[in-house]
Scaffold this active site. Structure first.
Site, mmCIF file in Angstrom:
data_model
loop_
_atom_site.group_PDB
_atom_site.id
_atom_site.type_symbol
_atom_site.label_atom_id
_atom_site.label_comp_id
_atom_site.label_asym_id
_atom_site.label_seq_id
_atom_site.Cartn_x
_atom_site.Cartn_y
_atom_site.Cartn_z
ATOM 1 N N GLU A 29 19.649 5.786 79.144
ATOM 2 C CA GLU A 29 20.374 7.048 79.063
ATOM 3 C C GLU A 29 19.753 7.905 77.956
ATOM 4 O O GLU A 29 19.628 7.442 76.823
ATOM 5 C CB GLU A 29 21.857 6.767 78.757
ATOM 6 C CG GLU A 29 22.523 5.990 79.890
ATOM 7 C CD GLU A 29 23.739 5.179 79.459
ATOM 8 O OE1 GLU A 29 24.188 5.319 78.304
ATOM 9 O OE2 GLU A 29 24.229 4.388 80.295
ATOM 10 N N GLU A 60 25.410 1.309 82.895
ATOM 11 C CA GLU A 60 24.569 0.253 82.316
ATOM 12 C C GLU A 60 24.247 -0.844 83.316
ATOM 13 O O GLU A 60 23.147 -1.407 83.315
ATOM 14 C CB GLU A 60 25.235 -0.343 81.069
ATOM 15 C CG GLU A 60 25.217 0.583 79.851
ATOM 16 C CD GLU A 60 26.211 1.741 79.936
ATOM 17 O OE1 GLU A 60 27.097 1.693 80.826
ATOM 18 O OE2 GLU A 60 26.099 2.681 79.130
ATOM 19 N N GLN A 82 22.314 2.159 75.010
ATOM 20 C CA GLN A 82 22.411 3.165 73.952
ATOM 21 C C GLN A 82 23.019 2.613 72.652
ATOM 22 O O GLN A 82 22.522 2.905 71.571
ATOM 23 C CB GLN A 82 23.208 4.363 74.458
ATOM 24 C CG GLN A 82 22.926 5.627 73.718
ATOM 25 C CD GLN A 82 23.319 6.849 74.532
ATOM 26 O OE1 GLN A 82 24.496 7.069 74.786
ATOM 27 N NE2 GLN A 82 22.339 7.638 74.949
ATOM 28 N N PHE A 83 24.073 1.814 72.795
ATOM 29 C CA PHE A 83 24.695 1.162 71.635
ATOM 30 C C PHE A 83 25.169 -0.230 72.040
ATOM 31 O O PHE A 83 25.592 -0.441 73.189
ATOM 32 C CB PHE A 83 25.905 1.957 71.131
ATOM 33 C CG PHE A 83 25.559 3.234 70.415
ATOM 34 C CD1 PHE A 83 25.358 3.243 69.040
ATOM 35 C CD2 PHE A 83 25.432 4.421 71.115
ATOM 36 C CE1 PHE A 83 25.039 4.423 68.382
ATOM 37 C CE2 PHE A 83 25.106 5.600 70.463
ATOM 38 C CZ PHE A 83 24.913 5.608 69.088
ATOM 39 N N ASP A 84 25.164 -1.137 71.041
ATOM 40 C CA ASP A 84 25.607 -2.520 71.240
ATOM 41 C C ASP A 84 26.891 -2.671 72.050
ATOM 42 O O ASP A 84 26.979 -3.477 72.961
ATOM 43 C CB ASP A 84 25.790 -3.184 69.868
ATOM 44 C CG ASP A 84 26.299 -2.195 68.827
ATOM 45 O OD1 ASP A 84 27.407 -1.668 68.994
ATOM 46 O OD2 ASP A 84 25.551 -1.920 67.858
ATOM 47 N N GLY A 85 27.879 -1.846 71.710
ATOM 48 C CA GLY A 85 29.193 -2.006 72.345
ATOM 49 C C GLY A 85 29.216 -1.575 73.802
ATOM 50 O O GLY A 85 30.222 -1.779 74.498
ATOM 51 N N PRO A 89 29.170 -3.393 80.297
ATOM 52 C CA PRO A 89 29.084 -3.085 81.732
ATOM 53 C C PRO A 89 27.832 -3.698 82.380
ATOM 54 O O PRO A 89 27.795 -3.907 83.586
ATOM 55 C CB PRO A 89 29.029 -1.548 81.764
ATOM 56 C CG PRO A 89 29.679 -1.124 80.502
ATOM 57 C CD PRO A 89 29.310 -2.180 79.482
ATOM 58 N N HIS A 129 30.209 1.100 68.265
ATOM 59 C CA HIS A 129 28.867 1.540 67.877
ATOM 60 C C HIS A 129 28.283 0.716 66.732
ATOM 61 O O HIS A 129 27.286 1.124 66.137
ATOM 62 C CB HIS A 129 28.887 3.013 67.463
ATOM 63 C CG HIS A 129 29.168 3.968 68.583
ATOM 64 N ND1 HIS A 129 30.394 4.062 69.173
ATOM 65 C CD2 HIS A 129 28.359 4.860 69.229
ATOM 66 C CE1 HIS A 129 30.355 4.988 70.124
ATOM 67 N NE2 HIS A 129 29.129 5.476 70.184
#
Ligand SMILES: Cc1ncc(C[n+]2csc(CCOP(=O)(O)OP(=O)(O)O)c2C)c(N)n1
Ligand SMILES: [Mg+2]
Lengths: 327, 363
Positions: A29, A60, A82-85, A89, A129
């Site tokens: 993304e 994701e 984009q971020f760990d959290g 998905p 994040h």
């Protein structure tokens, strides 16, 4: 030699991989025009085109699922989460497909897919994040899991991950993205340490500190402080979490007789538990103290005004060192 | 008629059908097919043989030789029609029920049996027959297919990808994501949904309020519903969709309207959730009987031909059974094989430990 931030070192590493092999693709993304929210893929779409640097729909599972399909067709996708959290998905595709399809085919299928995940806290972000989800993936057979801690390793390890025929989950310490160091971009890959090998980043004699990713720097600072108290800490950057470099870890702990393992993730059932169990097994007769773990409380990651209390810092590491010496 | 047919215009029938259950050839304004007698005999043979392998597999399961089996009974026409539409360079991504498509791709049925026997999780080389491994997680393979199709685009190759999934799968996030991906990248992929009316015990109403083929329009590509028990129609519709995909016209959704005549798998008991009359009604639409009736009526084959196919089917059943029973159990240490493509020290360490443990029992 050039001075690079960790983000730029990753960028240069990916650029080199794309130049070396036309099958290498970048997908995720906002990785194209924007260059990713952390700018790690900055300029790559401009130079390699939209066919190789793909801004994907915002999904994701779709990123990893289609990366698998591209790999089946002979491509080597490097996916950015984009971020760990937001890896969850995609967790189904990573765990049930990416990790297991090669075995399902009895080795006929190879999935050289890299899943890049900016991880960890310390940037004052909102929920989801700042997490450290590595243990979910180290527990999944079929995946290699690595974490870089500095620009030089970032440059080499991302290229090694891309060249590896196994799927690799690649953790990047997001709060260290902007830290600079000298990177030798001209050294021949043959001379690079294998990316599944741990590295002693500070030699010492009295206690081994095992860390990876963002905690390596913290531990180096702790070791410098401990020296003033007359304690010589050896800091080992694990680099690879699956497989773990048990031999190098064992060598260090047999020498020092004490060991602590440090990560940002919650201690309970964290990766440190695996390390502690291994070290206990291989170094039992050399240990002066039990292996101690330092990590986040076994809670969800807190709101950012509390994150300084949550994240292990120099004092938390030194407190564990004290406890190890008190045994 | 589709509910949204333009007023006054004669909309094509909602269900594309070229051969009625009674074996009558009918016309469709958008789809037609011109098959030689030889080709028709070939399709009939495929239909009979895959049904026979399926029957043998169910028997093997009953006798304890397979852990489980997912029968394709009733779905032969959907699978043979679409499977025979594929060009050699097209790639197919199956679920766990596509034994008919596997047959068309030249995959040895014993490979399929090995999976359900528990000898391995599949083990065939997808590239050898352009037939991917069976995927058990519902819907996952739709994304793999779209990714593969994106690879085809990047190779500037003239090939299409087809992906199979069920009516239940259409509720999965991955399937919906794959529709979006295929649409925005205009990927050369054909989504082939076998609506067999059931997802284990859940009827279609639990998945959708609208006919499944109409979902496509919301994603921006065409959808069509075909009589999934009509091998001619399935062949014609899939052929066209694949050709369109290959020529850069993007994805298409085909809903093959069919019926799962057997249990979901050999572990399932459909009497708990559906009435027997339903099966009786669908038996009248059997995919094989209508081809047979058509061939008889048009003298495309004589009794001798049908007898010969039945004999071939019995031979195939016997052969598959024999080779299934001969499948050796893998060696215990095979657990550690193929987990990683490159050397992995944890695998080596645990393999050695396990070998030493096993050796302790010897002698
Ligand atoms: C993600 C996932 N959830 C649940 C299951 C268990 N399961 C196996 S088959 C099935 C029903 C699938 O129905 P459908 O998509 O219509 O395909 P069909 O079996 O009818 O061919 C379910 C729920 C599964 N395999 N994967
Ligand atoms: Mg179904």
């Amino acid at each position: 030699m050039s001075t690079l931030t960790l983000a730029k070192a990753l960028n240069e590493g990916m650029r080199k991989a794309m130049e070396d092999d036309p099958k290498v693709l970048i997908m995720g993304e906002d990785v194209g025009k924007l260059g990713g929210v952390f700018r790690v893929t900055d300029g790559l779409q401009k130079d390699f085109g939209e066919q190789r640097v793909i801004d994907t729909p915002l999904a994701e599972s779709g990123i990893i699922g289609t990366a698998i399909g591209l790999a089946l067709r002979g491509y080597r996708p490097v996916c950015e989460i984009q971020f760990d959290g937001f890896v969850f998905p995609a967790a189904d595709q990573i765990i049930t497909q990416l990790a297991k399809m090669p075995l399902r085919s009895l080795g006929k299928v190879r999935l050289p897919v890299v899943v890049r995940i900016p991880c960890g806290g310390g940037i004052g972000a909102v929920e989801h994040h700042s997490e450290s989800p590595e243990a979910y993936f180290t527990h999944t057979a079929g995946l290699r899991v690595v974490a870089c801690s500095n620009p030089a390793d970032a440059y080499t390890m991302i290229q090694q991950a891309i060249r590896c025929d196994d799927p690799v989950v690649f953790f990047e310490p997001k709060r260290r993205y902007w830290e600079k160091a000298e990177v030798d971009t001209s050294a021949a890959p043959a001379g690079w340490p294998p990316f599944d090998q741990a590295q002693v980043v500070r030699p010492g004699t009295d206690l081994t500190v095992l860390a990876y990713g963002p905690m390596v720097k913290t531990c180096l600072e702790a070791a410098a402080a401990a020296e003033e108290d007359g304690r010589s800490l050896e800091v080992v950057d694990l680099r690879s979490l699956n497989p773990l470099d048990v031999a190098r870890v064992t060598e260090s702990v047999r020498k020092t007789g004490r060991c602590i393992v440090v990560h940002e993730a919650p201690v309970y059932n964290g990766f440190g538990a695996e390390v502690a169990a291994r070290v206990t097994e291989t170094c039992f007769y050399n240990l002066e103290a039990p292996v101690l773990r330092v990590g986040g409380p076994s809670t969800p990651y807190p709101p950012s005004r509390l994150e300084d209390h949550y994240l292990p810092d120099l004092d938390r590491v030194l407190e564990a060192v004290d406890r190890a010496f008190a045994f | 008629m589709t509910a949204d047919a333009p007023h006054g215009a004669e909309a094509p029938p909602e269900l594309v059908q070229l051969l009625t259950p009674e074996g009558e050839r009918v016309e469709h304004p958008d789809y037609d097919i011109d098959l030689t007698p030889e080709e028709i005999r070939g399709l009939y043979r495929d239909l009979v043989l895959v049904r026979r392998v399926d029957l043998e597999a169910v028997a093997l399961q009953r006798q304890g030789e397979l852990g489980i089996w997912a029968s394709l009974l009733g779905q032969e026409a959907a699978q043979i029609g679409s499977g025979r539409a594929l060009a050699e360079t097209d790639m197919a991504f199956p679920t766990y029920r596509e034994h008919g498509v596997a047959w068309c791709r030249g995959v040895d049925p014993v490979n399929l049996l090995g999976l359900f026997r528990g000898v391995n999780h599949g083990g065939w080389d997808p590239a050898e027959h352009n037939f991917h491994l069976y995927t058990i997680v519902i819907g996952s393979q739709t994304l793999h297919a779209v990714g593969y199709a994106m690879g085809v685009q990047r190779d500037s190759a003239e090939a299409a990808t087809i992906v199979y999934f069920g009516d239940g799968a259409t509720s999965q996030g991955d399937v919906n994501e794959s529709f979006i991906w295929a649409s925005v990248f205009n990927a050369p992929v054909v989504f082939f949904c076998q609506n067999n009316q059931w997802a284990i015990s859940e009827p279609l109403e639990k998945q959708s309020r609208i006919p499944l083929y109409r979902r496509a329009s919301g994603f921006g590509f065409p959808g069509v519903r075909v009589d999934g028990n009509d091998v001619f129609a399935c062949l014609a519709v899939t052929r066209k969709a694949l050709a369109d995909a290959r020529s850069g016209q993007g994805p298409m959704l085909i809903e093959a309207f069919t019926y799962r005549m057997g249990a979901h798998t050999t572990s399932d008991d459909p009497t708990r959730y559906r009435v027997a009359g339903e099966l009786e009604a669908w038996k009248l639409k059997d995919p094989i009987e209508r081809v047979r009736a058509y061939m008889f009526k048009n003298q495309l084959a004589d009794q001798e031909f049908f007898d010969a196919i039945d004999a071939e089917a019995d031979d195939l059943g016997r052969d598959v059974r024999k080779r299934c029973l001969a499948l050796p159990d893998p060696e215990p240490l095979a657990i550690f094989d193929h987990v990683y493509a490159e050397p992995h020290r944890l695998m080596d360490e645990e393999r050695a430990q396990f070998a030493a443990y096993l050796e302790g029992f010897e002698g």
